[in-house]
Design an enzyme around this catalytic site. Structure first.
Site, PDB file in Angstrom:
ATOM      1  N   GLU B  56      31.477   4.781 -12.599  1.00  0.00           N
ATOM      2  CA  GLU B  56      32.788   5.292 -12.176  1.00  0.00           C
ATOM      3  C   GLU B  56      33.321   4.329 -11.140  1.00  0.00           C
ATOM      4  O   GLU B  56      32.640   4.024 -10.167  1.00  0.00           O
ATOM      5  CB  GLU B  56      32.656   6.671 -11.532  1.00  0.00           C
ATOM      6  CG  GLU B  56      32.423   7.808 -12.509  1.00  0.00           C
ATOM      7  CD  GLU B  56      32.275   9.144 -11.783  1.00  0.00           C
ATOM      8  OE1 GLU B  56      31.785  10.085 -12.418  1.00  0.00           O
ATOM      9  OE2 GLU B  56      32.642   9.231 -10.594  1.00  0.00           O
ATOM     10  N   ASP B  67      38.427  14.182  -1.135  1.00  0.00           N
ATOM     11  CA  ASP B  67      37.316  13.329  -0.724  1.00  0.00           C
ATOM     12  C   ASP B  67      36.932  13.508   0.730  1.00  0.00           C
ATOM     13  O   ASP B  67      37.784  13.677   1.605  1.00  0.00           O
ATOM     14  CB  ASP B  67      37.663  11.852  -0.975  1.00  0.00           C
ATOM     15  CG  ASP B  67      37.547  11.498  -2.448  1.00  0.00           C
ATOM     16  OD1 ASP B  67      36.469  11.748  -3.019  1.00  0.00           O
ATOM     17  OD2 ASP B  67      38.539  11.014  -3.026  1.00  0.00           O
ATOM     18  N   TYR B 182      32.548  16.734 -16.100  1.00  0.00           N
ATOM     19  CA  TYR B 182      32.026  16.454 -14.762  1.00  0.00           C
ATOM     20  C   TYR B 182      31.958  17.786 -14.021  1.00  0.00           C
ATOM     21  O   TYR B 182      32.997  18.367 -13.704  1.00  0.00           O
ATOM     22  CB  TYR B 182      32.992  15.483 -14.074  1.00  0.00           C
ATOM     23  CG  TYR B 182      32.549  14.931 -12.726  1.00  0.00           C
ATOM     24  CD1 TYR B 182      32.011  15.742 -11.737  1.00  0.00           C
ATOM     25  CD2 TYR B 182      32.703  13.582 -12.447  1.00  0.00           C
ATOM     26  CE1 TYR B 182      31.623  15.228 -10.517  1.00  0.00           C
ATOM     27  CE2 TYR B 182      32.333  13.051 -11.222  1.00  0.00           C
ATOM     28  CZ  TYR B 182      31.792  13.887 -10.265  1.00  0.00           C
ATOM     29  OH  TYR B 182      31.435  13.373  -9.044  1.00  0.00           O
TER      30      TYR B 182
END
Lengths: 407, 286
Positions: B56, B67, B182
């Site tokens: 990735e 994040d 994911y």
């Protein structure tokens, strides 16, 4: 050229089911938040059609916030500028000193209905943080407010107010360390504590349903103003003026007037040190459409889609985006968005203080600076209605500093 | 390169191979251009032989709202090094000249792609040798933006499923997903606290009842032991913040790459890969 079919027959229909105002708005959030956003949308839809919720909202608006706020004819300012008649919607007289309380009451009542146990908020000038901390105290919720360290520095009185109200103020050191970054940090908190936490967004931005919900809670401003000006003058105003950072006070004033064709609408953006210096917060004037904080709207960004730091002397306008409904109103041509510099706002701040005995917040001082530009050009039977959305006590240190006065 | 080699096909082929070998894959995340373009190139080219099964590659963004601090600062370093979407795609092209087997998925936020122009981006990405996309702020509700055009272009659109994605919502999330799913192991941001492994295991089982796609698990996996535990049940273990932190730890006082940075990072990848690759043979270590 716009064809007839593309001209909407109402400007008050948005957003659509996808949360869009034209191409703007939407739900650009991480999957973790998506189920909650859908819950919130459903809860808000139920609440807004529930007479009990509306009665509760009206009760707290009246007895806690102090609504309705007066519509005041600014006689001396009118005379001083020598043109149009100027009315000020006195939302700075609300409890906590700005229009932000209107939205916070609505959202905390919704948080209570949804069984949430914790409140978070972002703040720039601290006005929304104070309003959120206030309702959290009133309804007994723990409250965490995210605030950029740059804003903490320039809005010390509001930081202390929030602490007095029992809120935890978390300094945000990432990015440009202002409102945009406070919002990033609040979103990160929300992703982490999604089950327990209600995020009270302070402006008409963020993922659907926030832009609609915050607009609805703020529309009390325009609904009152519409009745009050008709009572005073037996007609609608010719021109509305309000400042726009994220744009909640402006949306609240404008929305009830959107379908009144004869009413001209101005949103006033912060031009900071000047549009051509690049140091400003005028996303509608100098930005272009992009996606940030859950919605598509006009953003200050570079060629590569990286968000550019905004600048304004007013912490409340220091944001590189704008509510999506404003983006749509701009493109539709229904509202006009104009830039006002730090210097022009400072001049308006002082004039209003001296001539009307009202110390405005730096945010509505921007709106007032535009009123100062247009009022002299209009005739004496022209009515301008401006939203005085906040009071300036919090700004006196910033203004003293800008004027070179030691305190 | 023939049309059925890259894109979704390359990802499918890799997972088929892993299944045949009865092992999970190590999915490594690094930010494009972090800490500088040359060092990032050395890292990227070293990842497959260090044991990364799928790569990735992050597209930096100024406002990465999902994040944690590690990836935030990594993105800022990359932006400071001059990384743009163009340069990310250039990096992929260069990588593809040396490696045509390792799937490479770009991960990031929508605005840089929106600014580049979605259709131009998809075309360039495909040409560069990108196989899939993970775009954090594009949930299924916004599929028309990029997901559907990406699928049409033959690229995977890898969706994030989270602990808040309940059974009634899962079908919607899985609907236009391809390549792999994911699974975000925590309700939180990248680099968050260590997930409760038993909850992750049951969540992976739940996902597998809904889809035949491979499931990779990420967010919060830091050590080889954690990666191994994940690798026993999932098809892939994603490690990101821990690698990015290794980069941070190997910068000199001026923020420049230290001499040992690339080796330190690739050694870390090797440790994780050994652990992930042997997880099912070794059995529980604790």
């Amino acid at each position: 050229m716009t064809s007839v079919s593309e001209i909407p027959n109402t400007y008050r229909a948005g957003p659509d089911e996808e949360g869009r105002f034209g191409i703007y708005g939407g739900r650009f959030v991480a999957e973790t938040l998506m189920p909650l956003i859908l819950d919130l949308e459903a809860a808000y839809d139920t609440a807004k059609n529930d007479p009990e919720f509306q009665a509760e909202l009206a009760h707290f608006n009246r007895h806690y916030a102090g609504r309705p706020s007066p519509l005041y004819f600014a006689e001396r300012l009118t005379k001083h500028l020598g043109g149009a008649q100027i009315y000020l919607k006195r939302d700075e007289l609300n409890h906590t000193g700005s229009h932000k309380i209107n939205n916070c009451i609505g959202q905390i009542l919704l948080a209570r209905r949804m069984g949430k146990t914790r409140i978070i908020a972002e703040t720039g000038a601290g006005q929304h943080g104070v309003a959120a901390a206030t309702v959290a105290a009133r309804f007994g919720f723990p409250c965490t407010v995210y605030m950029g360290v740059v804003d903490i520095e320039r809005q010390q009185p509001n930081v202390f107010r929030m602490k007095l109200l029992g809120a935890e103020v978390v300094p945000v050191t990432s990015g440009s360390r202002t409102l945009k970054d406070a919002m990033n940090e609040a979103l990160r908190d929300w992703v982490t504590n999604v089950e327990s936490t209600f995020y009270i967004i302070g402006t008409v931005a963020g993922p659907h349903p926030y832009p609609e919900m915050v607009r609805d809670f703020q529309s009390v401003i325009g609904i009152e103003a519409r009745e009050q000006v008709q009572a005073a003058e037996d007609r609608l105003p010719d021109t509305l003026v309000a400042c726009v950072g994220g744009g909640s006070n402006a949306m609240g004033l404008f929305y009830p007037f959107l379908n009144d064709d004869g009413v001209e609408i101005f949103g006033v953006e912060a031009a900071g040190r000047g549009i051509d210096t690049g140091e400003h917060a005028a996303s509608l004037t100098a930005g272009r459409p992009g996606v940030l904080h859950g919605n598509r709207t006009y953003l200050l960004q570079d060629e590569d889609g990286q968000i550019v730091e905004a600048h304004s002397i007013s912490a409340g306008l220091d944001y590189p985006g704008i509510g999506p409904e404003h983006a749509w109103l701009k493109d539709a041509g229904r509202a006009t968005y104009v830039p006002i510099t730090d210097a022009e706002a400072l001049e308006a701040f002082q004039l209003c203080s001296r001539v009307e005995g009202i110390i405005p917040a730096l945010e509505p001082a921007h709106a007032l600076a535009h009123v100062m530009k247009i009022a002299p050009e209009r005739s004496s039977d022209h009515i301008i209605l401006m939203n005085m959305c906040g009071r300036g006590d919090k700004d006196i240190f910033t203004v003293a500093d800008a004027l070179g006065v030691g305190m | 390169m023939t049309a059925n080699v890259g894109g979704t096909a390359r990802i499918e082929r890799r997972f088929a191979q892993l299944a045949k070998e009865n092992r999970a894959g190590l999915v490594t995340y690094v930010m494009a251009g972090d800490p500088d373009l040359d060092t990032a190139t050395a890292i990227l080219e070293g990842l497959p032989s260090a044991g990364a099964d799928i790569i990735e590659l992050g597209i930096p963004f100024t406002d990465p709202m999902a994040d944690g601090l590690a990836i935030q600062v990594s993105g800022l370093r990359a932006l400071k090094a001059g990384v743009t979407v163009h340069r990310v795609l250039d990096a992929v092209s260069r990588f593809r000249r040396k490696d045509s087997n390792t799937p490479l998925v770009l991960m990031g936020y929508y605005n840089p792609i929106y600014a580049f122009g979605p259709s131009r981006f998809l075309e360039s990405a495909k040409e560069a040798g990108v196989d899939g996309l993970i775009i954090v702020d594009l949930p299924p509700e916004e599929d028309a933006e990029l997901c559907l055009p990406a699928l049409e272009a033959g690229l995977s659109f890898v969706r994030l499923a989270t602990p808040t994605t309940d059974d009634s919502r899962l079908p919607r999330v899985l609907h236009n997903t391809s390549g792999f799913v994911y699974y975000v192991s925590v309700t939180g941001i990248t680099g968050a606290a260590i997930p409760d492994l038993s909850l992750v295991t049951s969540a992976v089982e739940r996902l597998k009842r809904h889809t035949s796609l491979p499931v990779a698990v990420g967010f919060g996996i830091k050590t080889p032991e954690q990666a191994a535990a994940i690798a026993r049940g999932a098809d892939g273990a994603v490690v990101g913040s821990a690698l990015v932190t290794t980069i941070s730890e190997n910068l000199d006082a001026d923020g420049r790459a230290g001499n040992g940075l690339v080796d330190a990072l690739l050694t870390r990848v090797q440790d994780l890969a050994d652990s992930v690759h042997h997880a099912r043979k070794a059995g529980p270590t604790s």
